[in-house]
Design a protein around this motif. Structure first.
Motif, PDB file in Angstrom:
ATOM      1  N   UNK A 274      42.024  -2.005  16.086  1.00  0.00           N
ATOM      2  CA  UNK A 274      43.450  -2.269  15.910  1.00  0.00           C
ATOM      3  C   UNK A 274      43.681  -3.455  14.979  1.00  0.00           C
ATOM      4  N   UNK A 275      42.928  -4.542  15.166  1.00  0.00           N
ATOM      5  CA  UNK A 275      43.102  -5.741  14.337  1.00  0.00           C
ATOM      6  C   UNK A 275      42.804  -5.440  12.875  1.00  0.00           C
ATOM      7  N   UNK A 276      41.676  -4.750  12.644  1.00  0.00           N
ATOM      8  CA  UNK A 276      41.291  -4.411  11.271  1.00  0.00           C
ATOM      9  C   UNK A 276      42.316  -3.481  10.641  1.00  0.00           C
ATOM     10  N   UNK A 277      42.788  -2.509  11.426  1.00  0.00           N
ATOM     11  CA  UNK A 277      43.741  -1.550  10.884  1.00  0.00           C
ATOM     12  C   UNK A 277      45.061  -2.209  10.513  1.00  0.00           C
ATOM     13  N   UNK A 278      45.540  -3.122  11.356  1.00  0.00           N
ATOM     14  CA  UNK A 278      46.783  -3.824  11.043  1.00  0.00           C
ATOM     15  C   UNK A 278      46.623  -4.640   9.760  1.00  0.00           C
ATOM     16  N   UNK A 279      45.479  -5.327   9.616  1.00  0.00           N
ATOM     17  CA  UNK A 279      45.232  -6.121   8.408  1.00  0.00           C
ATOM     18  C   UNK A 279      45.189  -5.236   7.171  1.00  0.00           C
ATOM     19  N   UNK A 280      44.522  -4.100   7.286  1.00  0.00           N
ATOM     20  CA  UNK A 280      44.397  -3.194   6.145  1.00  0.00           C
ATOM     21  C   UNK A 280      45.750  -2.610   5.746  1.00  0.00           C
TER      22      UNK A 280
ATOM     23  N   UNK B 217      50.482  -1.943   2.335  1.00  0.00           N
ATOM     24  CA  UNK B 217      51.941  -1.880   2.269  1.00  0.00           C
ATOM     25  C   UNK B 217      52.480  -2.886   1.257  1.00  0.00           C
ATOM     26  N   UNK B 218      51.844  -4.053   1.167  1.00  0.00           N
ATOM     27  CA  UNK B 218      52.296  -5.081   0.233  1.00  0.00           C
ATOM     28  C   UNK B 218      51.962  -4.720  -1.211  1.00  0.00           C
ATOM     29  N   UNK B 219      50.867  -3.982  -1.404  1.00  0.00           N
ATOM     30  CA  UNK B 219      50.397  -3.698  -2.768  1.00  0.00           C
ATOM     31  C   UNK B 219      51.048  -2.467  -3.385  1.00  0.00           C
ATOM     32  N   UNK B 220      51.648  -1.615  -2.573  1.00  0.00           N
ATOM     33  CA  UNK B 220      52.207  -0.382  -3.110  1.00  0.00           C
ATOM     34  C   UNK B 220      53.724  -0.457  -3.165  1.00  0.00           C
ATOM     35  N   UNK B 221      54.279   0.174  -4.184  1.00  0.00           N
ATOM     36  CA  UNK B 221      55.729   0.132  -4.354  1.00  0.00           C
ATOM     37  C   UNK B 221      56.454   1.330  -3.781  1.00  0.00           C
ATOM     38  N   UNK B 222      55.706   2.303  -3.267  1.00  0.00           N
ATOM     39  CA  UNK B 222      56.347   3.507  -2.745  1.00  0.00           C
ATOM     40  C   UNK B 222      55.417   4.257  -1.826  1.00  0.00           C
ATOM     41  N   UNK B 223      55.755   5.502  -1.490  1.00  0.00           N
ATOM     42  CA  UNK B 223      54.934   6.299  -0.565  1.00  0.00           C
ATOM     43  C   UNK B 223      53.506   6.456  -1.078  1.00  0.00           C
TER      44      UNK B 223
ATOM     45  N   UNK C 277      31.554   0.232  -3.490  1.00  0.00           N
ATOM     46  CA  UNK C 277      32.214  -1.064  -3.625  1.00  0.00           C
ATOM     47  C   UNK C 277      32.175  -1.843  -2.305  1.00  0.00           C
ATOM     48  N   UNK C 278      32.373  -1.140  -1.193  1.00  0.00           N
ATOM     49  CA  UNK C 278      32.328  -1.798   0.112  1.00  0.00           C
ATOM     50  C   UNK C 278      30.917  -2.298   0.407  1.00  0.00           C
ATOM     51  N   UNK C 279      29.923  -1.461   0.113  1.00  0.00           N
ATOM     52  CA  UNK C 279      28.538  -1.863   0.330  1.00  0.00           C
ATOM     53  C   UNK C 279      28.178  -3.094  -0.477  1.00  0.00           C
TER      54      UNK C 279
ATOM     55  N   UNK D 272      37.197  -9.109  -8.209  1.00  0.00           N
ATOM     56  CA  UNK D 272      38.343  -8.811  -7.373  1.00  0.00           C
ATOM     57  C   UNK D 272      39.433  -9.870  -7.542  1.00  0.00           C
ATOM     58  N   UNK D 273      40.683  -9.420  -7.477  1.00  0.00           N
ATOM     59  CA  UNK D 273      41.796 -10.362  -7.403  1.00  0.00           C
ATOM     60  C   UNK D 273      41.838 -10.937  -5.992  1.00  0.00           C
ATOM     61  N   UNK D 274      42.448 -12.110  -5.859  1.00  0.00           N
ATOM     62  CA  UNK D 274      42.440 -12.782  -4.556  1.00  0.00           C
ATOM     63  C   UNK D 274      43.118 -11.949  -3.480  1.00  0.00           C
ATOM     64  N   UNK D 275      44.162 -11.172  -3.853  1.00  0.00           N
ATOM     65  CA  UNK D 275      44.887 -10.398  -2.848  1.00  0.00           C
ATOM     66  C   UNK D 275      44.246  -9.045  -2.563  1.00  0.00           C
ATOM     67  N   UNK D 276      43.043  -8.806  -3.125  1.00  0.00           N
ATOM     68  CA  UNK D 276      42.366  -7.531  -2.887  1.00  0.00           C
ATOM     69  C   UNK D 276      41.279  -7.627  -1.813  1.00  0.00           C
TER      70      UNK D 276
END
Length: 215
Positions: free
Chosen positions: A62-68, A73-79, A143-145, A171-175
């Motif tokens: 739950x914690x990881x999912x909320x953070x992700x 949500x902050x990085x995307x401008x639409x659906x 990339x994750x690895x 990576x950018x800081x917000x990524x």
């Protein structure tokens, strides 16, 4: 203290709970009394009862999912939609995401100065795909690895791997979402000023609990 907590969460025995209280009292708990004080001063029954509850776990899904989701949500401008592979490790996350997508109440929850989540989400769909047929998922895995290897090298858990500075510079800081401890308690209090953490926990427990997941 962390080891004692993990053992208490796993064993849920009277001895492991007593050992946890002893471990907390052995720390400099008075530097963070609002968090550790109840156990250190009173061996707070409500805290120990929560830890001993069979359905309560240290699962971070739950914690990881909320953070992700907060970051997406902050990085995307639409659906947008999320695709992930069919591994069993991601089944829990799939279910949580679908619960979040289906939640239609209009509410904004703020977790810190820079983090919050607003429902309904812009996320509209989550699907499982065969990673063997999805170049995008394969690239994400690589990339994750690489990020995990660089992080382990950076904190000294391994050596001889990828150069952390070279990789992280891509990576950018917000990524990057990280969960590093911060011992500057005064700054953390300022950072979280005005946040009603209890209300956030109660909201998620009321709307996303009781469906096979721990909150």
């Amino acid at each position: 203290m962390l080891v004692a907590f993990q053992r208490a969460m796993k064993e849920k025995s009277p001895q492991s709970l007593a050992d946890l209280v002893t471990a907390v009292r052995a720390t400099q708990w008075n530097e963070l009394p609002e968090v550790l004080g109840p156990l250190a001063k009173y061996a707070a029954p409500e805290c120990l009862e929560a830890i001993a509850t069979p359905s309560v776990t240290t699962d971070l899904a739950m914690v990881v999912m909320i953070a992700l989701i907060t970051r997406m949500e902050a990085m995307t401008g639409g659906p947008y939609r999320v695709e992930h592979d069919q591994s069993k490790n991601l089944e829990t996350y799939h279910g949580l995401m679908q619960q979040f997508i289906d939640h239609e109440d209009k509410v904004e929850l703020r977790a810190s100065e820079i983090a919050g989540i607003t429902f309904p989400l812009k996320l509209t769909e989550v699907i499982q795909v065969d990673s063997k047929t999805s170049p995008a998922v394969q690239l994400a895995d690589v990339m994750i690895g690489a990020a995990l290897e660089a992080t382990n090298t950076l904190v000294g858990h391994r050596s001889g791997g990828l150069a952390p500075d070279d990789l992280l510079s891509l990576y950018a800081e917000d990524q990057i979402i990280h969960m590093l401890p911060d011992m500057d308690f005064a700054e953390q209090r300022r950072f979280r000023q005005g946040v009603r953490g209890g209300e956030i926990i109660d909201y998620f427990a009321a709307h996303f609990g009781g469906k096979g997941e721990s909150v």
